[in-house]
Write a protein that holds these residues in place. Structure first.
Motif, PDB file in Angstrom:
ATOM      1  N   UNK A  38     -27.714  23.405  28.805  1.00 28.47           N
ATOM      2  CA  UNK A  38     -26.395  22.799  28.195  1.00 28.47           C
ATOM      3  C   UNK A  38     -25.395  22.515  29.538  1.00 28.47           C
ATOM      4  N   UNK A  39     -25.212  23.542  29.993  1.00 31.87           N
ATOM      5  CA  UNK A  39     -24.138  23.519  31.151  1.00 31.87           C
ATOM      6  C   UNK A  39     -24.529  22.358  32.223  1.00 31.87           C
ATOM      7  N   UNK A  40     -25.721  22.020  32.547  1.00 34.12           N
ATOM      8  CA  UNK A  40     -26.307  21.180  33.477  1.00 34.12           C
ATOM      9  C   UNK A  40     -25.944  19.651  32.707  1.00 34.12           C
ATOM     10  N   UNK A  41     -26.588  19.630  31.455  1.00 40.91           N
ATOM     11  CA  UNK A  41     -26.097  18.446  30.759  1.00 40.91           C
ATOM     12  C   UNK A  41     -24.838  18.081  31.000  1.00 40.91           C
ATOM     13  N   UNK A  42     -23.682  18.965  30.596  1.00 39.29           N
ATOM     14  CA  UNK A  42     -22.610  18.893  30.271  1.00 39.29           C
ATOM     15  C   UNK A  42     -22.019  18.494  31.694  1.00 39.29           C
ATOM     16  N   UNK A  43     -22.070  19.199  32.589  1.00 38.04           N
ATOM     17  CA  UNK A  43     -21.525  18.952  34.335  1.00 38.04           C
ATOM     18  C   UNK A  43     -21.998  17.750  34.561  1.00 38.04           C
ATOM     19  N   UNK A  44     -23.050  17.289  34.537  1.00 34.76           N
ATOM     20  CA  UNK A  44     -23.697  15.910  35.125  1.00 34.76           C
ATOM     21  C   UNK A  44     -23.609  14.781  34.251  1.00 34.76           C
ATOM     22  N   UNK A  45     -23.106  15.177  33.043  1.00 33.65           N
ATOM     23  CA  UNK A  45     -23.392  14.103  31.927  1.00 33.65           C
ATOM     24  C   UNK A  45     -24.495  13.339  31.676  1.00 33.65           C
ATOM     25  N   UNK A  46     -25.686  14.356  31.415  1.00 30.13           N
ATOM     26  CA  UNK A  46     -26.850  13.668  31.339  1.00 30.13           C
ATOM     27  C   UNK A  46     -27.323  14.038  29.707  1.00 30.13           C
ATOM     28  N   UNK A  47     -28.192  13.334  29.269  1.00 32.37           N
ATOM     29  CA  UNK A  47     -28.654  13.648  27.904  1.00 32.37           C
ATOM     30  C   UNK A  47     -29.952  14.574  28.206  1.00 32.37           C
ATOM     31  N   UNK A  48     -30.229  15.173  27.113  1.00 29.41           N
ATOM     32  CA  UNK A  48     -31.627  16.038  27.044  1.00 29.41           C
ATOM     33  C   UNK A  48     -32.630  15.198  27.630  1.00 29.41           C
ATOM     34  N   UNK A  49     -32.932  14.096  27.066  1.00 26.24           N
ATOM     35  CA  UNK A  49     -33.836  13.384  27.916  1.00 26.24           C
ATOM     36  C   UNK A  49     -34.033  12.916  29.271  1.00 26.24           C
ATOM     37  N   UNK A  50     -32.816  12.799  29.681  1.00 31.01           N
ATOM     38  CA  UNK A  50     -32.294  12.356  31.118  1.00 31.01           C
ATOM     39  C   UNK A  50     -32.499  13.588  32.173  1.00 31.01           C
ATOM     40  N   UNK A  51     -32.331  14.825  31.432  1.00 29.59           N
ATOM     41  CA  UNK A  51     -32.705  15.739  32.077  1.00 29.59           C
ATOM     42  C   UNK A  51     -34.105  16.214  32.404  1.00 29.59           C
ATOM     43  N   UNK A  52     -34.938  15.584  31.769  1.00 34.31           N
ATOM     44  CA  UNK A  52     -36.436  15.837  31.829  1.00 34.31           C
ATOM     45  C   UNK A  52     -36.747  14.620  33.005  1.00 34.31           C
ATOM     46  N   UNK A  53     -36.377  13.549  32.731  1.00 29.14           N
ATOM     47  CA  UNK A  53     -36.599  12.173  33.420  1.00 29.14           C
ATOM     48  C   UNK A  53     -36.232  12.367  34.776  1.00 29.14           C
ATOM     49  N   UNK A  54     -35.052  12.837  34.915  1.00 28.77           N
ATOM     50  CA  UNK A  54     -34.505  12.917  36.376  1.00 28.77           C
ATOM     51  C   UNK A  54     -34.439  14.531  37.082  1.00 28.77           C
ATOM     52  N   UNK A  55     -35.698  15.069  36.538  1.00 30.14           N
ATOM     53  CA  UNK A  55     -35.932  16.480  37.121  1.00 30.14           C
ATOM     54  C   UNK A  55     -35.844  16.615  38.726  1.00 30.14           C
ATOM     55  N   UNK A  56     -36.371  15.697  39.245  1.00 27.62           N
ATOM     56  CA  UNK A  56     -36.517  15.648  40.680  1.00 27.62           C
ATOM     57  C   UNK A  56     -35.283  15.125  41.368  1.00 27.62           C
ATOM     58  N   UNK A  57     -34.360  14.869  40.742  1.00 34.58           N
ATOM     59  CA  UNK A  57     -33.069  14.360  41.261  1.00 34.58           C
ATOM     60  C   UNK A  57     -32.186  15.615  42.156  1.00 34.58           C
ATOM     61  N   UNK A  58     -32.168  15.231  43.335  1.00 33.25           N
ATOM     62  CA  UNK A  58     -31.558  16.244  44.350  1.00 33.25           C
ATOM     63  C   UNK A  58     -30.090  16.299  44.124  1.00 33.25           C
ATOM     64  N   UNK A  59     -29.317  17.355  44.115  1.00 35.97           N
ATOM     65  CA  UNK A  59     -27.834  17.276  43.931  1.00 35.97           C
ATOM     66  C   UNK A  59     -27.141  17.038  45.075  1.00 35.97           C
TER      67      UNK A  59
END
Length: 284
Positions: free
Chosen positions: A33-54
């Motif tokens: 929840x906090x990652x989605x909120x902080x990075x403004x991602x949907x739950x789907x994007x959280x999965x599809x962008x799992x290899x995104x480097x911060x």
């Protein structure tokens, strides 16, 4: 040789989202929840962008959010909202965090609400109960009161957010309601006993104390609501109140003098969570 303290948790730039969520220092659901909120991602994007480097800014943002949660701050206050009855509600430290068990109160209210009926929600906080009723039953005339002006501001934001018409009033229980009558009165009042150890534990440490406890035996607010409901309910009108896990018998006792069909209802955990009755029509 003394053991060294473990280093504080820290997310470094270059860490992937998958790595952040693999072994978070907080509850896994809270972390998502906090990652989605902080990075403004949907739950789907959280999965599809799992290899995104911060990058450094994103890593620091997530560090700050996780540290707040590690300190015990409720997720609802960190992200500023909580879902209730399918509706996303603004939530601030000025109001109690809406909880799933309170949805039982809404369901029972909707079952007893007549067409075009008048409803009063007492101690509305975020407006969760009143707004859920108004959203589901746009034919109803819904009013809500709270003694806190700050709480009413949050409730108004939520009513506007969901496009519902709720009449909001600042009132110490029935004080501002002279001459008004309702088909249904609902309330989730303060019912925790003064000095209960739970008040200094978990999320409750951060919530407004006056919304949690009556600073007495846990029943004083419930008594006031029951006593005043008799003169503010239409004939055969219903009063429904949420209460503590061990208060159902006591609340039924408060109701039995002036109400019929008095009973308690269990929440999904099997706890008697809501009690109520239909106001007794005088034989005079």
């Amino acid at each position: 040789m003394p053991e060294h303290d473990a280093p504080p948790y820290r997310i470094e730039a270059g860490t992937t989202l998958a790595a952040v969520l693999r072994k978070p220092p907080i509850d896994a659901i809270d972390a998502r929840i906090l990652v989605c909120h902080g990075l403004k991602l949907s739950r789907v994007q959280l999965i599809t962008q799992s290899q995104h480097a911060l990058d450094a800014k994103q890593a620091q943002l997530l560090n700050d959010l996780f540290i707040r949660r590690l300190a015990g701050e409720p997720v609802a206050y960190i992200i500023g909202e909580r879902e209730f009855f399918g509706l996303s509600l603004y939530t601030t430290p000025d109001v109690l965090i809406p909880r799933p068990e309170t949805e039982l109160l809404v369901e029972l209210a909707l079952e007893r609400l007549p067409q075009c009926g008048r409803v009063l929600d007492m101690g509305t906080g975020t407006g969760a109960i009143a707004i859920a009723i108004a959203h589901t039953r746009p034919d109803a005339a819904v009013s809500a009161i709270d003694a806190s002006g700050a709480a009413l501001e949050v409730a108004q934001r939520n009513a506007t957010r969901h496009g519902v018409n709720v009449q909001l009033m600042e009132s110490d229980w029935y004080a501002a309601l002279d001459g008004q009558h309702f088909d249904l009165i609902v309330s989730n009042p303060p019912y925790i006993v003064a000095n209960d150890p739970h008040l200094s534990q978990g999320d409750l440490r951060f919530e407004p104390i006056d919304a949690l406890t009556d600073h007495a035996d846990g029943l004083s607010a419930l008594r006031s609501i029951v006593q005043g409901a008799v003169t503010h309910l239409m004939p055969t009108g219903w009063l429904l109140m949420e209460h503590g896990y061990d208060q159902a018998e006591a609340v039924r006792g408060l109701l039995q003098r002036n109400f019929d069909a008095v009973q308690s209802w269990k929440d999904l955990a099997g706890i008697e969570r809501v009690s109520g009755g239909m106001v007794r029509v005088s034989s005079n």
